[in-house]
Each structure stands twice: as structure tokens, then as C-alpha cells.
Scaffold this motif. Structure first.
Motif, PDB file in Angstrom:
ATOM      1  N   HIS A 157     -15.892 -13.092  20.106  1.00  0.00           N
ATOM      2  CA  HIS A 157     -16.299 -12.005  21.004  1.00  0.00           C
ATOM      3  C   HIS A 157     -17.008 -12.519  22.257  1.00  0.00           C
ATOM      4  N   GLY A 158     -16.532 -13.647  22.790  1.00  0.00           N
ATOM      5  CA  GLY A 158     -17.081 -14.175  24.023  1.00  0.00           C
ATOM      6  C   GLY A 158     -18.397 -14.908  23.875  1.00  0.00           C
ATOM      7  N   GLY A 207     -25.165 -18.617  22.362  1.00  0.00           N
ATOM      8  CA  GLY A 207     -25.015 -18.526  23.805  1.00  0.00           C
ATOM      9  C   GLY A 207     -23.687 -17.892  24.160  1.00  0.00           C
ATOM     10  N   GLU A 208     -23.549 -17.504  25.403  1.00  0.00           N
ATOM     11  CA  GLU A 208     -22.317 -16.901  25.887  1.00  0.00           C
ATOM     12  C   GLU A 208     -21.407 -17.971  26.463  1.00  0.00           C
ATOM     13  N   MET A 209     -20.114 -17.782  26.257  1.00  0.00           N
ATOM     14  CA  MET A 209     -19.143 -18.650  26.906  1.00  0.00           C
ATOM     15  C   MET A 209     -18.973 -18.189  28.344  1.00  0.00           C
ATOM     16  N   ASN A 210     -18.632 -19.119  29.206  1.00  0.00           N
ATOM     17  CA  ASN A 210     -18.681 -18.834  30.643  1.00  0.00           C
ATOM     18  C   ASN A 210     -17.432 -18.133  31.154  1.00  0.00           C
ATOM     19  N   GLU A 251     -11.825 -22.002  24.032  1.00  0.00           N
ATOM     20  CA  GLU A 251     -11.872 -23.205  24.853  1.00  0.00           C
ATOM     21  C   GLU A 251     -13.271 -23.428  25.410  1.00  0.00           C
ATOM     22  N   GLY A 252     -13.775 -24.635  25.258  1.00  0.00           N
ATOM     23  CA  GLY A 252     -15.053 -24.982  25.837  1.00  0.00           C
ATOM     24  C   GLY A 252     -16.271 -24.549  25.043  1.00  0.00           C
ATOM     25  N   TRP A 253     -16.101 -23.981  23.865  1.00  0.00           N
ATOM     26  CA  TRP A 253     -17.266 -23.487  23.141  1.00  0.00           C
ATOM     27  C   TRP A 253     -18.119 -24.622  22.593  1.00  0.00           C
TER      28      TRP A 253
END
Length: 264
Positions: A159-160, A176-179, A186-188
Motif C-alpha cells: 500500500h505504498g 516509511g513511505e516509498m517515494n 521497487e526500491g523498498w
């Protein structure tokens, strides 16, 4: 290897568990985007009781509290796979559907009472004879005499956001939130890396002297399945290329190239 065996015993195909030797990018980037992480550390009981809280995004996650003290490894694994799109098999799919509307506490109780889950966990548990257990109880004089206890928690992107799933906490904790928007993964790893560093520092980092007893595992797609998918893709590309060559050179083109590789 033990976790991958547990994954298979629970009926989860096409995934495996690999060990990571560092949290830095050089040690994790080759995995691409792991399905989830399992972090193991030497547990120390928190001096304060965490407050109850509610997070609208966190409530969409499947999360169970840990009610059985020696099942945190299986608990962490289930908290991960029930929040991903991996194939989990019929038994776990039915269990997830039956517990979807339950509270975290009731889900934890359901895990403890599930015969298939209990059988899979106990098949890999260390056996202690009744005589040894009785002797251990008689030798214990205080809580400080208890043997070292390790605790397993999970991390997932959903969920982002990135979430910490600790069965001993009231609910999922937002890391934290993904950008970017959406639910992709991707990038988590860049988001979870600082949280892992803080966890290591809290439970005894090397700079403080001693405890570096941590273990980090990644749940990933099975390498055999990945290689099989790559082979099938190569076969399809080859077939498309041969059809184009057949159309361009109807008289035959095989004699104009070196002996082709066989992809049978």
C-alpha cells in the motif's frame, strides 16, 4: 535451508529463503526486489508496553499477534506471505480466507490451533525430552537464568509503504513511505535499511561491545523458477526470430548461419 523447508511444508511453492550477510546495497541489489525480509535478533523484553494504535493503511494488512512463544519464525513468515501476491497453496489460502475478518489476537489463536501449520512448524522444531525440560525448570532460579531467546519479525512493502510486522506488537508498524504512489515494491530496500540499522543498534550493536547476533533472511522467487522463466522467454524469442527469417528467406537461411544452439 530450514526456512525454505518450512515454506515447502506449509505448501508455498515457487519461493525460497536466502540469507543476507549485510544490509548494504552491495549485498542486496542482486536480489532485485525481495518479496519480504525476516529479521532475527536476540530478544530483550521492552520495559514499556506499546500503546494501542490504529492506522487505516495498516488495517488493510493481514496481521496476527504471536500467542505461542516458540512459533515466532512461522508467525513472521505467515505475516509476510499473507500480504503478498505469491502463491500460497490451498491450505493456507483457505486459512487466510477464514481469518480475514478476525482481530490480530484471534488470528494468532487460529495459527496456534491450526493442525497443518502446527505440524509444519513442529517438524522443524528442536526436540527437548520431558526429562530435560523438567531439569531445566528446576535449574532456573530467576528470569536472568533463561537461555537466550531469539525473535523473528517481518518487513514487507504494501500500500505504498514499508511495514514492520512484529507479532509481539499490537499491529503493523509503518517504517516509511516509498517515494512514489501505488503498491509496487521497487526500491523498498532503501526504505527498510535505516530501520534495520536502528533495530540492530537498539538490541546491541558491535560498537557497544558485544551482541552482533543478528540474522537477515530474504523471501525471494525460487531461482529454479526464475531460470525456467528465462529459458521459456529465450525459446519464444528464438521462435519469433526463426519465423521472421523463414518469411524473409523462403529458400532457406539455416545454411547461412553457424550451427544454431538447440533449446530443447
Amino acid at each position: 535451508g530450514v526456512f525454505t523447508t518450512l515454506v515447502r511444508a506449509l505448501g508455498i511453492p515457487k519461493v525460497e529463503v536466502v540469507e543476507l550477510y549485510d544490509i548494504e546495497p552491495w549485498a542486496t541489489d542482486h536480489l532485485g526486489s525481495p518479496i519480504g525480509l525476516i529479521f532475527c535478533f536476540l530478544y530483550q523484553k521492552d520495559k514499556h508496553r506499546p500503546r494501542e494504535f490504529r492506522d487505516s493503511a495498516g488495517e488493510r494488512l493481514w496481521f496476527a499477534n504471536q500467542l505461542c512463544e516458540d512459533a515466532c519464525a512461522s508467525q513472521a513468515l505467515l505475516n509476510i506471505v499473507f500480504n503478498t501476491d505469491v502463491e500460497i497453496g490451498g491450505t493456507l489460502a483457505a486459512f487466510k480466507a477464514d481469518t480475514m475478518e478476525m482481530s490480530p489476537v484471534m488470528r494468532g489463536l487460529a495459527i496456534s490451533n491450526s493442525l497443518p501449520i502446527r505440524a509444519a512448524h513442529n517438524a522443524l522444531a528442536r526436540y527437548t525430552s520431558p526429562t530435560t525440560r523438567q531439569r531445566q525448570r528446576s535449574d532456573i532460579q530467576s528470569a536472568d537464568d533463561l537461555e537466550e531467546t531469539y525473535h523473528f519479525i517481518g518487513y514487507i512493502p504494501a500500500h505504498g509503504k514499508v511495514w514492520e510486522l512484529d507479532g509481539l506488537k499490537p499491529g503493523p508498524l509503518e517504517v516509511g513511505e516509498m517515494n512514489y504512489g501505488g503498491s509496487g515494491a521497487e526500491g523498498w530496500m532503501d526504505v527498510v535499511r535505516p530501520a534495520l540499522r536502528l533495530k540492530m543498534k537498539k538490541y546491541g550493536g558491535a560498537e557497544e561491545g558485544a551482541n552482533i547476533k543478528f540474522n537477515l533472511l530474504a523471501l525471494v522467487n525460487e531461482q529454479y523458477c526464475n531460470a525456467s522463466d528465462e529459458l521459456e522467454l529465450a525459446k519464444r524469442k528464438r521462435s519469433q526470430l526463426e519465423r521472421r527469417l523463414d518469411a524473409k528467406y523462403p529458400q532457406g537461411w539455416q545454411g547461412q548461419v553457424r550451427s544454431p544452439l538447440s533449446l530443447s
